[in-house]
Scaffold this active site. Structure first.
Site, PDB file in Angstrom:
ATOM      1  N   SER A 173       0.845  -1.200   0.000  1.00 41.19           N
ATOM      2  CA  SER A 173       0.000   0.000   0.000  1.00 41.19           C
ATOM      3  C   SER A 173       0.872   1.238   0.000  1.00 41.19           C
ATOM      4  O   SER A 173       1.993   1.230   0.539  1.00 41.19           O
ATOM      5  CB  SER A 173      -0.850  -0.030   1.271  1.00 41.19           C
ATOM      6  OG  SER A 173      -1.350   1.248   1.535  1.00 41.19           O
TER       7      SER A 173
ATOM      8  N   TYR B 210      -2.175  -0.649  10.567  1.00 39.66           N
ATOM      9  CA  TYR B 210      -2.375  -1.295   9.258  1.00 39.66           C
ATOM     10  C   TYR B 210      -1.170  -1.026   8.356  1.00 39.66           C
ATOM     11  O   TYR B 210      -0.602  -1.946   7.751  1.00 39.66           O
ATOM     12  CB  TYR B 210      -3.665  -0.773   8.598  1.00 39.66           C
ATOM     13  CG  TYR B 210      -3.735  -1.097   7.129  1.00 39.66           C
ATOM     14  CD1 TYR B 210      -4.049  -2.374   6.690  1.00 39.66           C
ATOM     15  CD2 TYR B 210      -3.428  -0.130   6.164  1.00 39.66           C
ATOM     16  CE1 TYR B 210      -4.075  -2.681   5.334  1.00 39.66           C
ATOM     17  CE2 TYR B 210      -3.453  -0.430   4.811  1.00 39.66           C
ATOM     18  CZ  TYR B 210      -3.776  -1.699   4.399  1.00 39.66           C
ATOM     19  OH  TYR B 210      -3.789  -2.004   3.065  1.00 39.66           O
TER      20      TYR B 210
ATOM     21  N   LYS C 116       2.000  -3.565   6.546  1.00 36.97           N
ATOM     22  CA  LYS C 116       2.489  -3.634   5.157  1.00 36.97           C
ATOM     23  C   LYS C 116       3.996  -3.376   5.117  1.00 36.97           C
ATOM     24  O   LYS C 116       4.741  -4.032   4.400  1.00 36.97           O
ATOM     25  CB  LYS C 116       1.739  -2.607   4.283  1.00 36.97           C
ATOM     26  CG  LYS C 116       0.250  -2.887   4.149  1.00 36.97           C
ATOM     27  CD  LYS C 116      -0.006  -4.195   3.404  1.00 36.97           C
ATOM     28  CE  LYS C 116      -1.461  -4.571   3.347  1.00 36.97           C
ATOM     29  NZ  LYS C 116      -1.708  -5.911   2.839  1.00 36.97           N
TER      30      LYS C 116
END
Ligand code: NAD
Ligand code: UFG
Length: 341
Positions: A128, A154, A158
């Site tokens: 992302s 989050y 990644k």
């Protein structure tokens, strides 16, 4: 005729995974889906068949369950894996960090164990643009920039996943490709497949289409005091089928380095307010909306420099943001008429 290559698609009943499964079938691959349907539904497999005319093998189960994951690898001979399965809501991850670290990292660690055991070297990983961090916001992001400090647990999952893959690639034959998505939106042009959030959507376009369809009272635009031209956040929205096609190209991309990174966006930023106005324009539907406070974890503006993917993957976006909005609206109506939930 050569045998079709089997590709494991984790998270394959999810939004981007399901569209990638369609793109894989179109290019002659045999995708195999594994998903626990924590954020999707098994009925998506039928929708994929409706579009492609092909039956897709589907395993319902959790990647945190090592024995289950191994049993899937034992039944197939995978040429490669596209790893979508993860939790993805930025704000939720701020509230429930352990839930995110456990799911996103345990799933990957278990997968890496299987890749080593079954000697599969090809992995395309869903990363992302959040890995670029807040410090790089407001300028076009390119792959040469060092990854920054993500603004949410989050984002850190990644970041950590990329680092884990880089470390392992340096010591083994694993050759990961990281695709750093900006904001995938839209649906299959047939309107028979699209994003199907369970409960109130976290992402903005499904919230817009559900509001227009009367399922939600109004859209709240989170924040109007950002450092952007109209004060609402700017994102780089890209059609999900363009994202899907980049995955197929990444599978056959050969490279000498130990890993590769590509941004997937359009290069153009659109504010939340502009997105709402575009929706009203292309669908002719007025939208109820109000402004609310900022959402935690959000940053002002994120948009991509996509020259690298264009050059090396020979990939281009083929669809506009208007196409994406229309396709998503088509899907919203189709799924309500056909009671897909
Ligand atoms: P999605 O939630 O629609 O799809 C993810 C799928 O993974 C779901 O079907 C879910 O049920 C499954 N899943 C989650 N944990 C699992 C587990 N432990 N075992 C088995 N299945 C599991 O999300 P999406 O939008 O399709 O995103 C796919 C990937 O792309 C995710 O990794 C996400 O973080 C990443 N990504 C998405 C966006 C975006 O805007 N949608 C942007 C950047 C990166
Ligand atoms: N937004 C609203 N109202 C809503 C929902 C969203 O105003 O009801 C706003 C957000 O505040 C943000 C913009 O719309 O400014 C886009 O929000 P999304 O939730 O659709 O997308 P994000 O950019 O927050 O996050 C998405 C994915 C992440 C991924 C990230 C990369 O959900 O997985 O893109 O930028 F990491």
């Amino acid at each position: 005729m050569s045998e079709s290559k089997e590709i494991l698609v984790t998270g394959g009943t999810g939004f981007i995974g399901s569209h990638t499964v369609v793109a894989l079938f179109e290019q002659g691959y045999t995708p195999v889906i594994l998903d626990n349907c924590s954020n999707s539904t098994p009925s998506i497999v039928k929708q994929i068949s409706l579009i492609t005319g092909k039956e897709c093998t589907f395993y319902l189960g959790d990647m945190r369950d090592k024995a289950f994951l191994k049993s899937v690898f034992e039944k197939h001979s995978f040429e490669g894996v596209i790893h979508f399965a993860a939790f993805k809501a930025v704000a939720e991850s701020v509230e429930k960090p352990l839930y995110y670290y456990d799911n996103n990292l345990t799933s990957l660690i278990n997968l890496l164990g299987c890749l080593e055991e079954f000697q599969v070297n090809k992995i395309v990983f869903s990363s992302s643009c959040t890995v670029y961090g807040v410090e790089n916001s407001l300028k076009p992001l390119n792959e040469e920039m060092p990854v920054g400090k993500p603004n949410s647990p989050y984002g850190w999952t990644k970041w950590m996943a990329e680092q884990m893959l880089i470390d392992i690639a340096g010591k083994t034959d694993l050759r990961p490709v990281f695709l750093r998505y900006f904001n995938p939106i839209g649906a299959h042009v047939s309107g028979k497949l699209g994003e199907l959030p369970l409960g109130p959507p976290n992402n903005v376009l499904p919230y817009i289409t559900q509001t227009a369809a009367g399922l939600r009272k109004e859209l709240t635009i989170f924040g109007k005091d950002y450092d952007t031209p109209d004060g609402t956040c700017v994102r780089d929205y890209i059609h999900v089928m363009d994202v899907a096609k980049a995955h197929v190209k990444s599978l056959s991309y050969s490279f000498d380095s130990t890993f590769e990174v590509f941004n997937l966006g359009t290069g153009k930023g659109t504010s939340v307010l502009e997105l709402v106005q575009l929706f009203e324009k292309v669908t002719g539907k007025p939208l109820n909306y109000q402004f609310g406070p900022r959402r935690s974890g959000d940053v002002d503006a994120l948009f991509a420099d996509v020259s690298k993917a264009k050059k090396f993957l020979n990939w281009n976006t083929e669809r506009t943001i208007e196409d994406a909005i229309l396709d998503a609206w088509k899907w919203e109506q189709y799924r309500l008429e056909n009671e897909i939930s």
